[in-house]
Scaffold this active site. Sequence first.
Site, PDB file in Angstrom:
ATOM      1  N   SER A  56       0.830  -1.213   0.000  1.00 52.23           N
ATOM      2  CA  SER A  56       0.000   0.000   0.000  1.00 52.23           C
ATOM      3  C   SER A  56       0.865   1.264   0.000  1.00 52.23           C
ATOM      4  CB  SER A  56      -0.981  -0.006   1.172  1.00 52.23           C
ATOM      5  OG  SER A  56      -0.304   0.177   2.383  1.00 52.23           O
ATOM      6  N   ASN A  92      13.644   4.326   5.256  1.00 55.81           N
ATOM      7  CA  ASN A  92      12.676   3.301   5.668  1.00 55.81           C
ATOM      8  C   ASN A  92      11.467   3.976   6.305  1.00 55.81           C
ATOM      9  OD1 ASN A  92      11.691   0.623   6.403  1.00 55.81           O
ATOM     10  ND2 ASN A  92      12.325   1.095   8.495  1.00 55.81           N
ATOM     11  N   HIS A 137       8.682   3.404   9.184  1.00 58.24           N
ATOM     12  CA  HIS A 137       8.398   2.545  10.341  1.00 58.24           C
ATOM     13  C   HIS A 137       7.052   2.970  10.944  1.00 58.24           C
ATOM     14  CE1 HIS A 137       9.272  -0.132  13.657  1.00 58.24           C
ATOM     15  NE2 HIS A 137       8.850   0.810  14.472  1.00 58.24           N
TER      16      HIS A 137
END
Length: 202
Positions: A12, A102, A104
């Site tokens: 997504s 990244n 998170h």
Amino acid sequence: MNIAIFVSGRGSNLQAILNDSELKQIISIIAVVSDKIDCKAFEIARKSGIETYTIGDGDTKINAEQLTKKFLDLDVSLIVLAGYLKLIPDVLIKSFPNKMINIHPALLPSFGGKGMYGINVHKAVFDSSAKVSGATVHLVDSTYDTGKIIAQQCVDISDASSPEEIAERVLKIEHKILPEVIKAFALKKIKIGSNRIEIIKE
Ligand code: GRF
């Protein structure tokens, strides 16, 4: 700016990046990489005509050294881990210093580290009795979730009745801040200092 995206599942966040019309003008996704042979995110990539690769050893896979060479040849300027659950091999991290980010699904430095992925994160947040959670975009280094923080946004979870409900609220934020940070990289608005990272406003 050429980017590569790492995924492990649903995709997504990949879809949110693809849906962003401003991003479309300034980035080109040259590869989607997974630790899985196949996953929902690969379907999303293929629909958009993006090349997919499975990282690992074996005939149908590409190893970290080959992938590094490919990314360098293709002039990749940013690697985005968008729901990627494995550690990234050192050769890739070393070849793309300050060029790997990244997302998170919690407010680091809390609720991060090994094993803190997917619903585990939201369970830990729920059990902690915290009233807010959120999402964090950070640089990647060789350990889980410890790189410098680039962007964070929080969400009220004081009335959340399950980890799944927290996950849903946090995911909405992920879909907003990850494309924003990629945009900032593409427009060269990220200033990396020794302790902190600044996103330069207009
Ligand atoms: C996201 O919550 C991401 O932050 C986490 O795993 C989930 C993956 O979502 N690490 P998707 O594959 O982008 O839908």
